[in-house]
Design an enzyme around this catalytic site. Sequence first.
Site, mmCIF file in Angstrom:
data_model
loop_
_atom_site.group_PDB
_atom_site.id
_atom_site.type_symbol
_atom_site.label_atom_id
_atom_site.label_comp_id
_atom_site.label_asym_id
_atom_site.label_seq_id
_atom_site.Cartn_x
_atom_site.Cartn_y
_atom_site.Cartn_z
ATOM 1 C CG ASP A 136 -0.213 -0.007 2.554
ATOM 2 O OD1 ASP A 136 1.039 0.034 2.554
ATOM 3 O OD2 ASP A 136 -0.889 -0.066 3.597
ATOM 4 C CD GLU A 143 -0.256 0.308 6.983
ATOM 5 O OE1 GLU A 143 0.262 0.515 5.880
ATOM 6 O OE2 GLU A 143 -0.544 -0.840 7.391
#
Length: 270
Positions: A136, A143
């Site tokens: 990702d 994140e």
Amino acid sequence: MEVIIVPDRDRAALLTARILAKELRAKPNLVLGLATGRTMERVYAFLATFHKNEGLDFSRCHTFNLDEYIGLPARSQGSYRHYMEEHLFAKVNIRPEHTHLPDGGASDLGAECRAYEERIRQLGGIDLQLLGIGGDGHIGFNEPLSALLSRTREKALTPATLAQNAEMFGGDLARVPRRAITMGVGTILDCRRCLLLATGKSKAAILAQAVEGPITAMVTASALQLHPRCQVVVDEEAATSLGGQDYYRWIFANEPEWAEFRDLELLKPR
Ligand code: F6R
């Protein structure tokens, strides 16, 4: 930022290990930032070989890992402390007290995060930070939507990261801790040199976004575009979506800085 494309993942790991070894020889008390994950396993195997065959000396260097899971006993299988002992620390002459990872078992996690930043500062900052890239686009466990100026803190992991890392827990998603302590993007950007390693087809699309796309908190690796000294080492498979390949290859083939690293045959462990 510079991108170096080499034929395969072994050569990419070898080049990364050679760059790191050169820095360590030049500055024996190097402060090294380390990453975990499958991509790094080969790098650590090469470093262990350099130690054994060439006497690469880790006795004065300090290490800081990017991240650690919360809630796992420090030396239990699956913890990043365990990973580092298994792949590097037990195989080289590093002093245990020179190896730093966040303590995911700390009773006060906020205080632990602040203390981690302070330990980095007290040792003069990180000279060279090794990085992988998550599916990702994360660096460390930053994140999507992590603030690009963030510091070491707690982070909830995305379902995609949990799935990516389940392999380290025998494929059992339920055993992957949901939270981690990670250096922030800002902490990483403070390092004097960043070296990101990405290999394999599965990294091609996200790597192109990180290197050639807009700087965005949705792909935290894209923040490395702001770093004054960041090199990205990739194999052919991970390079397939990069638009600027010809230019990157030309730089690696012609810039004097890379002369000693061009003949990868010579880079094979002796
Ligand atoms: C681990 C870390 C992560 C990994 C990334 C890639 O300490 O910081 O950012 O580098 O998730 O992991 P692999 O190499 O397993 O694909």
